[in-house]
Scaffold this active site. Structure first.
Site, mmCIF file in Angstrom:
data_model
loop_
_atom_site.group_PDB
_atom_site.id
_atom_site.type_symbol
_atom_site.label_atom_id
_atom_site.label_comp_id
_atom_site.label_asym_id
_atom_site.label_seq_id
_atom_site.Cartn_x
_atom_site.Cartn_y
_atom_site.Cartn_z
ATOM 1 N N PHE A 1 13.621 3.870 -7.752
ATOM 2 C CA PHE A 1 13.442 2.694 -8.403
ATOM 3 C C PHE A 1 12.004 2.283 -8.830
ATOM 4 C CE2 PHE A 1 17.042 2.772 -5.561
ATOM 5 C CZ PHE A 1 18.239 2.318 -6.645
ATOM 6 N N SER A 2 11.017 3.112 -8.371
ATOM 7 C CA SER A 2 9.703 2.809 -8.561
ATOM 8 C C SER A 2 9.144 2.854 -9.972
ATOM 9 C CB SER A 2 8.902 3.804 -7.694
ATOM 10 O OG SER A 2 7.635 3.720 -7.980
ATOM 11 N N PRO B 1 14.008 4.688 0.785
ATOM 12 C CA PRO B 1 13.060 5.443 0.045
ATOM 13 C C PRO B 1 13.090 4.712 -1.542
ATOM 14 C CG PRO B 1 14.088 6.977 1.483
ATOM 15 C CD PRO B 1 14.719 5.555 1.568
ATOM 16 N N CYS B 2 11.827 4.478 -2.004
ATOM 17 C CA CYS B 2 11.744 3.578 -3.288
ATOM 18 C C CYS B 2 11.678 4.517 -4.592
ATOM 19 C CB CYS B 2 10.810 2.425 -2.971
ATOM 20 S SG CYS B 2 9.010 3.333 -2.816
ATOM 21 N N GLN B 3 11.400 5.800 -4.207
ATOM 22 C CA GLN B 3 10.945 6.492 -5.698
ATOM 23 C C GLN B 3 12.180 6.500 -6.616
ATOM 24 O OE1 GLN B 3 10.897 7.523 -2.560
ATOM 25 N NE2 GLN B 3 8.872 8.602 -2.075
#
Length: 388
Positions: free
Chosen positions: A83-84, A79-81
């Site tokens: 670092f988004s 899940p990238c949130q």
């Protein structure tokens, strides 16, 4: 070659892996709607001779034990949130950071290789130390964090080991920021790919070279006119060429953004122009899954939509599952409308018979989080070639 897919989402990376010849032993995803999407499209994976376990739950609870001696590659998009650029930027402080789970899976299974994908924001300067930590953990997954050891102390221990030369890395790890448009995807989507090979295999590998270029698109539009001819757009209806186009082409060439043989970037028009207009009732419209008009699109600061004759801007999942205004098409008259789910799926290079489950905002969230199938396939094929 057997594989396990973690954090599968709607299946973009998993499908690209399957298209490259990998056979999934297990696919892991916690989101209920995304799991239902994979279930409803299982035939896309079955066509590759696969009979995988779909683990519908938290990757932290997935038991790798039955697969340890069999899995050859682990892949996934943690899940990238955290670092988004569109998120809250908490990084390793965010409970959604699943890189520790990815590292533990590699340590447990010790596959021949792994492929992980994440957002461009992972390379931000503010996350530099934590990205180094991710890199070194994946290089030495057999040197896990000790009980009550902070990640900073663990990083220091890994740095000392790495710099001493006393032990070669367990995995040789490469990473690169790839722009999907450079590989024939109709979207300017920059993502970090982290690829590792077990060092005892002595594999020599590098990321595949781009096959498409902005230079090619500009040249075909404003120098040869081939782009407009292909779409049967007469000269009277073509837009004006931007000023100093020759100088812009020269700058791209000087920056080595052009190489002989590279094809033009693929545009939104290339991707969706053969679909029926969703704003009008037309024959065949309702035979196309997920191709339903959603009203209410509007432009606002920072969200102006994607021009028809360029690759789209990055499709976004959006905060709290609501896609941002970038998930819009700018029509020829300058007005905007939302992409249909099917149009967004084409931009993410899913096949037309891949059906997405859930409400419009939910399906767009799945697509905003997905890895473009074609980009996943390009990377996976290059990995498969050296493993074979």
């Amino acid at each position: 070659m057997s594989s396990i897919e973690l954090f599968a989402g709607a299946g973009g990376l998993a499908m690209g892996m399957a298209n490259a010849g990998f056979q999934h032993s297990a696919v892991v995803e916690w989101d209920k709607d995304a799991c239902q999407t994979i279930r409803e499209n299982r035939h896309h994976y079955d066509s590759h001779g696969e009979d995988f376990v779909l683990f519908d739950g938290d990757a932290r609870d997935f038991d790798l034990t039955p697969f340890v001696d069999d899995v050859e590659i682990i892949s996934g998009g943690p899940p990238c949130q955290p670092f988004s650029l569109g998120g809250k930027h908490k990084g390793n402080l965010d409970e959604r950071d699943m890189f520790p789970v990815a590292v533990r899976a590699v340590n447990r299974a010790m596959p021949k290789a792994f492929i992980f994908e994440n957002v461009k924001g992972l390379l931000r300067q503010s996350f530099a130390s934590y990205f180094e930590y991710i890199y070194l953990q994946l290089s030495y997954p057999d040197k896990p964090k000790r009980a009550k050891e902070s990640w900073e102390d663990h990083l220091g221990r890994l740095e000392a080991l790495h710099s001493s030369g006393k032990q070669r890395p367990t995995y040789n790890v490469c990473f690169r920021l790839l722009n999907a448009a450079d590989y024939g995807i109709p979207q300017k989507r920059e993502r970090v790919f982290i690829v590792g090979f077990r060092s005892d295999l002595k594999v020599e590998w590098s990321f595949p070279e781009p096959t498409h270029s902005e230079y090619g698109l500009l040249h075909s539009k404003w120098i040869t006119g081939e782009y407009w001819k292909r779409h049967k757009i007469p000269k009277s209806k073509r837009p004006q060429a931007p000023p100093n186009i020759e100088a812009r082409l020269q700058r791209l060439e000087a920056a080595k953004k052009h190489a002989p043989g590279r094809q033009p970037w693929v545009t939104v028009r290339d991707a969706i122009s053969d679909l029926p207009n969703p704003e009008k009732s037309s024959p065949g419209l309702f035979e196309i899954p997920n191709h339903v008009f959603n009203p209410g699109a509007r432009s606002y600061k920072g969200h102006t939509g994607s021009p028809y004759d360029e690759p789209s801007k990055t499709l976004k999942a959006g905060a709290h599952g609501v896609p941002g205004g970038e998930n819009m098409l700018v029509k020829d008259d300058g007005s905007v409308r939302y992409f249909t789910v099917r149009e967004a799926a084409r931009i993410q290079t899913f096949p037309d018979n891949y059906v997405f489950h859930g409400a419009w905002s939910e399906t767009m969230r799945q697509l905003g989080n997905a890895v473009p199938v074609k980009l996943a396939q390009v990377v996976a094929q290059s990995v498969a070639a050296v493993l074979r």
